[in-house]
Design a protein around this motif. Structure first.
Motif, PDB file in Angstrom:
ATOM      1  N   LYS A   6       6.606  55.004  84.477  1.00  0.00           N
ATOM      2  CA  LYS A   6       6.254  55.758  83.722  1.00  0.00           C
ATOM      3  C   LYS A   6       4.670  56.020  83.244  1.00  0.00           C
ATOM      4  CE  LYS A   6       9.797  54.472  79.737  1.00  0.00           C
ATOM      5  NZ  LYS A   6       9.817  54.565  78.601  1.00  0.00           N
ATOM      6  N   HIS A   7       5.102  57.376  82.908  1.00  0.00           N
ATOM      7  CA  HIS A   7       3.113  58.399  82.999  1.00  0.00           C
ATOM      8  C   HIS A   7       2.094  57.728  82.032  1.00  0.00           C
ATOM      9  CE1 HIS A   7       0.218  60.352  84.878  1.00  0.00           C
ATOM     10  NE2 HIS A   7      -0.079  61.180  84.233  1.00  0.00           N
ATOM     11  N   LEU A   8       1.171  56.264  82.011  1.00  0.00           N
ATOM     12  CA  LEU A   8       0.647  56.189  80.733  1.00  0.00           C
ATOM     13  C   LEU A   8      -0.640  56.314  81.482  1.00  0.00           C
ATOM     14  CD1 LEU A   8       3.179  53.555  79.494  1.00  0.00           C
ATOM     15  CD2 LEU A   8       3.343  55.526  78.677  1.00  0.00           C
TER      16      LEU A   8
ATOM     17  N   GLN B 249       8.870  61.508  87.978  1.00  0.00           N
ATOM     18  CA  GLN B 249       8.161  61.414  86.957  1.00  0.00           C
ATOM     19  C   GLN B 249       7.875  62.842  85.604  1.00  0.00           C
ATOM     20  OE1 GLN B 249       4.612  60.687  88.647  1.00  0.00           O
ATOM     21  NE2 GLN B 249       4.695  58.143  87.522  1.00  0.00           N
ATOM     22  N   ASN B 250       8.084  62.372  83.639  1.00  0.00           N
ATOM     23  CA  ASN B 250       7.915  63.458  83.203  1.00  0.00           C
ATOM     24  C   ASN B 250       6.291  63.838  82.648  1.00  0.00           C
ATOM     25  OD1 ASN B 250      10.771  63.398  82.267  1.00  0.00           O
ATOM     26  ND2 ASN B 250      10.443  61.344  81.127  1.00  0.00           N
ATOM     27  N   GLY B 251       6.975  64.902  82.152  1.00  0.00           N
ATOM     28  CA  GLY B 251       5.000  66.067  81.808  1.00  0.00           C
ATOM     29  C   GLY B 251       4.320  66.844  82.675  1.00  0.00           C
TER      30      GLY B 251
ATOM     31  N   GLU C 241       4.816  57.932  76.499  1.00  0.00           N
ATOM     32  CA  GLU C 241       4.016  58.700  77.755  1.00  0.00           C
ATOM     33  C   GLU C 241       3.633  59.677  76.467  1.00  0.00           C
ATOM     34  OE1 GLU C 241       6.603  58.655  81.812  1.00  0.00           O
ATOM     35  OE2 GLU C 241       8.062  59.415  80.202  1.00  0.00           O
TER      36      GLU C 241
ATOM     37  N   CYS D 236       1.337  62.625  78.481  1.00  0.00           N
ATOM     38  CA  CYS D 236       1.611  63.692  79.792  1.00  0.00           C
ATOM     39  C   CYS D 236       2.650  64.703  78.730  1.00  0.00           C
ATOM     40  CB  CYS D 236       2.147  62.841  81.110  1.00  0.00           C
ATOM     41  SG  CYS D 236       3.537  62.008  80.416  1.00  0.00           S
TER      42      CYS D 236
END
Length: 406
Positions: free
Chosen positions: A88-90, A114-116, A324, A327
């Motif tokens: 997860k992009h955090l 990854q999301n965002g 998240e 992002c």
């Protein structure tokens, strides 16, 4: 690149949730690579037992990655053809350089599953001579009991090279210094490996419009569901839908206006994408009153699962984990401010969710990283200004009127 006795190339997988496990397995099915997996929370289970793939598309399989490690420092003992980032992009919890650490210099190609929005540029600055392959994923998979990947028949991976992102007037575009021919070859190699594993992978020349299209849904419905504290089926119930859909549509339009300011025009991301997303959401989640309600031809298990579905942001919220948010939502707010585009609905969602996010970040023991808090302060200053410029959001687009029925 590390040579192996059987000529397989090394691939590093950082993040071993459902997406990481599924695509790591798919890559190894090509017989062209061997996967080193960095698994933190489920390291012991995967290292001892491997994973079980239970897929409506790919069937049932047991899989043990070539290596299972619990730390990127252990993985920094060799070079890798690709490093896949599926965590997860955090950035407000742990920056990319802290997660990848010494492995930043062990590959010249990073693949972001990854999301965002805007997740590529910080990494590109750290590895200027590497290429970044960015991806948008549509996959119905969940990790259960630390080692079971339960997957339906939905699996689409759209991939493309990160070629920079237009930002505000004072921002210099960040791009890779790798020759384009070499970067294109790496993308082609990745697609071939995934196709050999029977993945539905689609390469595109411009990945940013695809990421923005996916983020239309993520930023809108993840925020609404999390603010409401309810699964999607509750938001789409008859007594709620007449209030939710107009707000969702206007929120998506705000996101679209920001994309337009970044030169993602009608040809790249049509305005009709907004109503397409809303229609798909209604068809998927609308008209369900309780978890046991089944549609024609639908199994009881599928009906219950669909009725209980929560966006991952809400799942994290309910478990007091960092979301998240930065992002998926914060990145839109930041770009809107750079181009003086008004996004009142996104701003409100972001400001409210940031209150919870700061609490979760502190609980995670990472209060020293606070881009979310900084963004909130900037927004507060902006809201307090009486001379804040107003840019009519509808100006750039000739949009269809709101339909009476979707």
């Amino acid at each position: 690149m590390t040579e192996t006795a059987d000529n397989r190339q090394d691939v590093l997988l950082v993040g071993f949730g459902a997406v990481g496990a599924l695509y790591g397995w798919l890559l190894e099915q090509s017989k062209g690579v061997r996967v080193t997996a960095v698994a933190r929370s489920n390291y012991k289970t995967v290292q001892e037992q491997g994973v079980q793939i239970e897929s409506a598309k790919f069937g049932k399989h047991s899989w043990q990655p070539y290596r299972v490690l619990h730390d990127v420092h252990q993985a920094a003992d060799r070079d890798y053809k690709f490093i896949l980032c599926t965590y997860k992009h955090l950035p407000d919890v742990t920056p990319t350089q802290d997660i990848l650490g010494p492995c930043l210099h062990r590959s010249n190609c990073f693949v972001l599953l990854q999301n965002g929005i805007g997740i590529e540029e910080p990494l590109q600055e750290l590895v200027p001579h590497a290429t970044i392959i960015s991806a948008a994923i549509w996959v119905g998979a969940n990790l259960k009991e630390s080692r079971r990947v339960v997957h339906n028949d939905l699996e689409l991976l759209v991939v493309g090279r990160f070629k920079g992102e237009k930002r505000g007037p004072n921002h210099q575009m960040v791009t890779s210094k790798m020759p384009e021919a070499d970067a294109d070859r790496l993308l082609e190699d990745l697609v071939k490996l995934l196709h050999a594993g029977n993945s539905n992978t689609l390469p595109v020349s411009d990945i940013q419009p695809v990421r923005w299209k996916k983020n239309l849904w993520n930023a809108t419905f993840s925020s609404l569901a999390t603010l409401a504290g309810e699964p999607m089926s509750v938001l789409m119930r008859d007594e709620n839908v007449n209030n939710v859909i107009p707000i969702a549509r206007r929120t998506m339009l705000e996101i679209l206006f920001v994309a337009r300011s970044m030169d993602i025009n009608e040809d790249k991301l049509p305005a009709t994408a907004v109503d397409e997303q809303l229609s798909l959401t209604l068809s998927q989640f609308g008209g369900i009153q309780h978890a046991n309600e089944q549609r024609i031809g639908e199994s009881e298990e599928a009906a219950a699962g669909r009725a209980a579905f929560k966006p991952s942001m809400l799942v994290d919220h309910d478990n007091n984990r960092p979301m998240e948010l930065q992002c998926i939502v914060g990145s839109i707010v930041q770009r809107a401010r750079e181009f003086s585009v008004e996004t009142p609905r996104i701003d409100m969602a972001y400001s409210i969710l940031s209150v919870k996010q700061r609490k979760f970040v502190e609980l995670a023991g990472a209060a020293q990283h606070k881009p979310t808090a900084r963004m909130s302060a900037e927004l507060a200053q902006r809201f307090a200004r009486s001379d804040s410029p107003v840019v009519p959001s509808g100006t750039p687009l000739d949009l269809p009127s709101t339909p009476t029925k979707i």
